[in-house]
Design an enzyme around this catalytic site. Structure first.
Site, PDB file in Angstrom:
ATOM      1  N   GLU A 238       0.140  -3.093   4.720  1.00 49.87           N
ATOM      2  CA  GLU A 238      -0.982  -2.154   4.801  1.00 49.87           C
ATOM      3  C   GLU A 238      -1.045  -1.420   6.132  1.00 49.87           C
ATOM      4  OE1 GLU A 238      -3.591  -0.725   3.670  1.00 49.87           O
ATOM      5  OE2 GLU A 238      -3.866  -1.565   1.677  1.00 49.87           O
ATOM      6  N   ASP A 239      -1.655  -0.234   6.130  1.00 47.12           N
ATOM      7  CA  ASP A 239      -1.930   0.477   7.386  1.00 47.12           C
ATOM      8  C   ASP A 239      -3.434   0.628   7.633  1.00 47.12           C
ATOM      9  OD1 ASP A 239      -2.294   2.361   5.269  1.00 47.12           O
ATOM     10  OD2 ASP A 239      -2.316   3.948   6.769  1.00 47.12           O
TER      11      ASP A 239
ATOM     12  N   THR B  99       1.341  10.309   3.486  1.00 44.97           N
ATOM     13  CA  THR B  99       0.286  11.041   2.785  1.00 44.97           C
ATOM     14  C   THR B  99      -1.105  10.746   3.348  1.00 44.97           C
ATOM     15  OG1 THR B  99       0.654   9.329   1.151  1.00 44.97           O
ATOM     16  CG2 THR B  99       1.328  11.560   0.538  1.00 44.97           C
TER      17      THR B  99
ATOM     18  N   ASP C  52       0.875  -1.155   0.000  1.00 48.58           N
ATOM     19  CA  ASP C  52       0.000   0.000   0.000  1.00 48.58           C
ATOM     20  C   ASP C  52       0.931   1.229   0.000  1.00 48.58           C
ATOM     21  OD1 ASP C  52      -2.302   1.656   0.438  1.00 48.58           O
ATOM     22  OD2 ASP C  52      -1.689   1.802   2.541  1.00 48.58           O
ATOM     23  N   LEU C  53       0.409   2.391  -0.354  1.00 55.53           N
ATOM     24  CA  LEU C  53       1.247   3.595  -0.409  1.00 55.53           C
ATOM     25  C   LEU C  53       1.015   4.526   0.787  1.00 55.53           C
ATOM     26  CD1 LEU C  53       3.109   5.670  -1.881  1.00 55.53           C
ATOM     27  CD2 LEU C  53       1.091   6.408  -3.128  1.00 55.53           C
ATOM     28  N   ASP C  54      -0.192   5.120   0.810  1.00 52.52           N
ATOM     29  CA  ASP C  54      -0.496   6.150   1.805  1.00 52.52           C
ATOM     30  C   ASP C  54      -0.464   5.563   3.218  1.00 52.52           C
ATOM     31  OD1 ASP C  54      -1.076   8.182  -0.158  1.00 52.52           O
ATOM     32  OD2 ASP C  54      -2.954   7.135  -0.556  1.00 52.52           O
TER      33      ASP C  54
ATOM     34  N   LYS D 284      -9.505   5.166   5.439  1.00 49.05           N
ATOM     35  CA  LYS D 284      -8.200   4.731   4.931  1.00 49.05           C
ATOM     36  C   LYS D 284      -8.353   3.563   3.965  1.00 49.05           C
ATOM     37  CE  LYS D 284      -5.234   6.422   8.626  1.00 49.05           C
ATOM     38  NZ  LYS D 284      -4.364   6.054   9.753  1.00 49.05           N
TER      39      LYS D 284
ATOM     40  N   LYS E 225     -10.706  -1.950  -1.953  1.00 48.38           N
ATOM     41  CA  LYS E 225     -10.503  -2.583  -0.648  1.00 48.38           C
ATOM     42  C   LYS E 225     -11.773  -2.367   0.178  1.00 48.38           C
ATOM     43  CE  LYS E 225      -5.684  -1.165  -1.028  1.00 48.38           C
ATOM     44  NZ  LYS E 225      -4.610  -0.267  -0.575  1.00 48.38           N
TER      45      LYS E 225
ATOM     46  N   SER F  13      -2.264   0.523  -4.396  1.00 50.37           N
ATOM     47  CA  SER F  13      -2.859   1.671  -3.719  1.00 50.37           C
ATOM     48  C   SER F  13      -4.159   2.052  -4.402  1.00 50.37           C
ATOM     49  CB  SER F  13      -1.897   2.863  -3.787  1.00 50.37           C
ATOM     50  OG  SER F  13      -2.558   4.036  -3.373  1.00 50.37           O
ATOM     51  N   ALA F  14      -5.130   2.464  -3.609  1.00 49.72           N
ATOM     52  CA  ALA F  14      -6.405   2.941  -4.164  1.00 49.72           C
ATOM     53  C   ALA F  14      -6.250   4.327  -4.783  1.00 49.72           C
ATOM     54  CB  ALA F  14      -7.449   2.990  -3.057  1.00 49.72           C
TER      55      ALA F  14
END
Ligand code: BG6
Ligand code: MG
Length: 219
Positions: free
Chosen positions: A170-171, A16, A8-10, A44, A146, A115-116
């Site tokens: 993931e967060d 971010t 995942d990114l953010d 999120k 997700k 990432s979404a």
């Protein structure tokens, strides 16, 4: 054997997630809807439009706006968000991420982004890590976001790996559900309570150590 990592990114590679929160908070204020950090946990990993719908639902305003107006509101939030990410540089990689990515490359483990965010590729460039990734799942190509497993299944497919050969990081709670439903080993970053469904959880990105993750994933 683990051959791929799907990130995942953010909130995992860079912070971010905080900018998304700030931009949504500003929009929610404008609409007269209360939004706090606890509610934000449920946003999120969720797409831009779905996030707006959730915020409107909190304020009982789901019926108040037409589809066009909703698109305009989502667009306004994104323009605000884009201003916040202008200043992102390689220094904004979260603690431990540069080392983790370097260790992964050393081990020839393939990397995918799941990432979404439609802003994902731009942020990866700004962070200076775009070239390290073998593939990026296009969030516009997804039928379901997700917590549906589609994005992580596609990530594994694009890496040409089986899901059991991959680890997902993931967060977001929705993200952990997505990884788990894909049959991928899930690594969660966050509090024990938030990450209770993760196969392995750490409280901070600085604790993401490749050797520890591989040990847990192959147990
Ligand atoms: C996810 C974030 O990565 O991307 C969400 O966790 C965000 O908060 C979603 O809404 C969509 O991002 P964007 O940049 O396409 O609006
Ligand atoms: Mg995230």
């Amino acid at each position: 054997m683990i051959k791929g990592f799907i990130f995942d990114l953010d909130g995992v590679l860079t912070d971010t997630a905080e900018y998304h929160y700030q931009a949504w908070k500003r929009m929610a204020n404008k609409l007269g809807i209360p939004l706090d950090r606890e509610m934000n946990e449920q946003l999120k990993g969720i797409s831009r439009m779905d996030s707006l719908e959730r915020i409107l639902a909190i304020g009982n305003q789901t019926e108040k706006y037409s589809v066009e107006e909703k698109e305009q509101l989502a667009n306004e939030k994104n323009e605000d968000y884009k201003k916040l990410i202008l200043s992102v540089t390689p220094n904004d990689l979260l603690p431990g991420i540069a080392d983790l990515l370097a260790d992964l490359k050393k081990e020839n483990i393939r990397l995918a982004l799941a990432s979404a965010s439609k802003n994902g590729p731009v942020i990866m460039e700004k962070l200076g890590i775009a070239d390290l990734f073998d593939t990026v799942v296009d969030p516009a190509s997804l039928a379901n976001g997700k917590p549906d497993p589609e994005i992580f299944i596609k990530g594994a497919e694009q890496l040409q790996l089986k899901t059991e050969e991959c680890v997902g990081v993931e967060d977001a709670q929705a993200g952990i559900e997505s990884i788990n439903a894909a049959g991928i080993f899930s690594v969660g970053v966050g509090t024990k309570e938030m990450m209770k469904n993760a196969d392995y959880a750490v409280s901070d990105t600085s604790e993401l150590k490749l050797s520890d993750i591989l040990k847990k994933a192959t147990n």
